[in-house]
Scaffold this motif. Structure first.
Motif, PDB file in Angstrom:
ATOM      1  N   ARG A  45     -13.971   0.930  -4.070  1.00  0.00           N
ATOM      2  CA  ARG A  45     -13.173   0.169  -3.125  1.00  0.00           C
ATOM      3  C   ARG A  45     -12.336   1.129  -2.293  1.00  0.00           C
ATOM      4  NH1 ARG A  45      -7.840  -2.638  -5.843  1.00  0.00           N
ATOM      5  NH2 ARG A  45      -6.942  -0.756  -6.758  1.00  0.00           N
ATOM      6  N   PRO A  46     -11.981   0.759  -1.067  1.00  0.00           N
ATOM      7  CA  PRO A  46     -11.182   1.653  -0.225  1.00  0.00           C
ATOM      8  C   PRO A  46      -9.758   1.784  -0.748  1.00  0.00           C
ATOM      9  CG  PRO A  46     -11.481  -0.467   0.838  1.00  0.00           C
ATOM     10  CD  PRO A  46     -12.363  -0.483  -0.378  1.00  0.00           C
ATOM     11  N   ILE A  47      -9.156   2.925  -0.482  1.00  0.00           N
ATOM     12  CA  ILE A  47      -7.785   3.154  -0.925  1.00  0.00           C
ATOM     13  C   ILE A  47      -6.800   2.334  -0.111  1.00  0.00           C
ATOM     14  CG2 ILE A  47      -5.960   4.886  -1.052  1.00  0.00           C
ATOM     15  CD1 ILE A  47      -8.048   6.954  -1.693  1.00  0.00           C
ATOM     16  N   PHE A  48      -7.047   2.235   1.211  1.00  0.00           N
ATOM     17  CA  PHE A  48      -6.089   1.618   2.111  1.00  0.00           C
ATOM     18  C   PHE A  48      -6.396   0.156   2.385  1.00  0.00           C
ATOM     19  CE2 PHE A  48      -5.882   6.080   3.966  1.00  0.00           C
ATOM     20  CZ  PHE A  48      -4.729   6.399   3.264  1.00  0.00           C
ATOM     21  N   THR A  49      -5.332  -0.598   2.586  1.00  0.00           N
ATOM     22  CA  THR A  49      -5.470  -1.895   3.244  1.00  0.00           C
ATOM     23  C   THR A  49      -5.545  -1.626   4.748  1.00  0.00           C
ATOM     24  OG1 THR A  49      -3.081  -2.184   3.489  1.00  0.00           O
ATOM     25  CG2 THR A  49      -4.070  -2.962   1.438  1.00  0.00           C
ATOM     26  N   THR A  50      -5.753  -2.665   5.530  1.00  0.00           N
ATOM     27  CA  THR A  50      -5.848  -2.483   6.984  1.00  0.00           C
ATOM     28  C   THR A  50      -4.561  -1.897   7.558  1.00  0.00           C
ATOM     29  OG1 THR A  50      -7.383  -4.345   7.157  1.00  0.00           O
ATOM     30  CG2 THR A  50      -6.268  -3.654   9.172  1.00  0.00           C
ATOM     31  N   ASP A  51      -3.407  -2.431   7.156  1.00  0.00           N
ATOM     32  CA  ASP A  51      -2.128  -1.940   7.666  1.00  0.00           C
ATOM     33  C   ASP A  51      -1.862  -0.512   7.200  1.00  0.00           C
ATOM     34  OD1 ASP A  51      -0.971  -4.257   9.128  1.00  0.00           O
ATOM     35  OD2 ASP A  51      -1.133  -5.229   7.184  1.00  0.00           O
ATOM     36  N   GLU A  52      -2.192  -0.206   5.966  1.00  0.00           N
ATOM     37  CA  GLU A  52      -1.978   1.147   5.455  1.00  0.00           C
ATOM     38  C   GLU A  52      -2.840   2.163   6.194  1.00  0.00           C
ATOM     39  OE1 GLU A  52      -0.859  -0.051   0.813  1.00  0.00           O
ATOM     40  OE2 GLU A  52      -2.908   0.468   1.391  1.00  0.00           O
TER      41      GLU A  52
END
Length: 232
Positions: A45-52
């Protein structure tokens, strides 16, 4: 030969007790040690959310002379001042993380930025604990809501504070950094024996307990941006 019924009863009870002890021991053992998983039912899974992800890109663009680290545990950049209190501080802080840590090129954290997630709101006690730790370590702390941070032109001053944005370093500051590095090397040698006894500890594998003797001059001072050009 006919066995004594009492002896038979004792043997049965002993066998039953052995089975029960084995079951209890198996249940008390951590799940990771019970058996090797037959199927690794995991997905990346990606580390970041969209805002991050957006804020990370903007921080990197606005702070080219700094290093921006993401999803960092608080224990990666603080440690107990007294080695005998290390365990208690570890228990207090090991669950606390920050969204971003802005560091100097030598790894000293000068600023921390948290994005407040409405879905994962931290407890008031945890938040106070985080703020107290960062204040004790003299690290600037900034919080924002998703998507609510300054414009690109202002993001450097917001992240570092106006007082930490200064001119390029000169030869005098370079000499001071060299002197600090020399002091750090000597301190590491003098504390080598003191730190060695932690190697046998069950929790010494975490760097929080590996006492760092590097008293870098920039640890509690304002960071100086690197020169962009090759001229000194």
């Amino acid at each position: 030969m006919q066995l004594d019924p009492l002896l038979i009863g004792v043997m049965v009870l002993a066998a039953t007790a052995g089975v029960l002890l084995g079951v209890v021991s198996q249940r008390r053992r951590p799940a990771s040690q019970r058996e090797w998983p037959r199927r690794w039912n995991l997905n990346a899974r990606p580390i970041f959310t969209t805002d991050e992800r957006i804020l990370f890109k903007e921080l990197r663009a606005a702070l080219p002379n700094h290093v921006v680290l993401a999803k960092l545990n608080l224990l990666r950049f603080c440690q107990a001042a007294d080695e005998f209190e290390a365990r208690s501080w570890y228990d207090r802080l090991h669950t606390l993380h920050v969204s971003f840590a802005v560091c100097t090129p030598n790894g000293s954290v000068v600023s921390v930025i948290d994005i407040e997630s409405p879905n994962k709101a931290s407890s008031a006690r945890s938040q106070r604990m985080k703020e107290a730790v960062l204040e004790a370590c003299r690290v600037r702390y900034v919080r924002c809501r998703p998507g609510q941070w300054p414009h690109q032109a202002l993001i450097a001053a917001w992240a570092l504070g106006h007082s930490q944005i200064g001119p390029a370093p000169n030869t005098i500051s370079d000499s001071l950094h060299d002197a600090n590095d020399e002091v750090a090397r000597k301190l590491r040698q003098r504390r080598a024996e003191r730190a060695a006894r932690w190697a046998e500890s069950s929790f010494a594998q975490d760097s929080f307990f590996a006492f760092d003797s590097r008293l870098e001059g920039s640890l509690h001072t304002e960071p100086t941006p690197l020169q962009v050009s090759g001229k000194r």
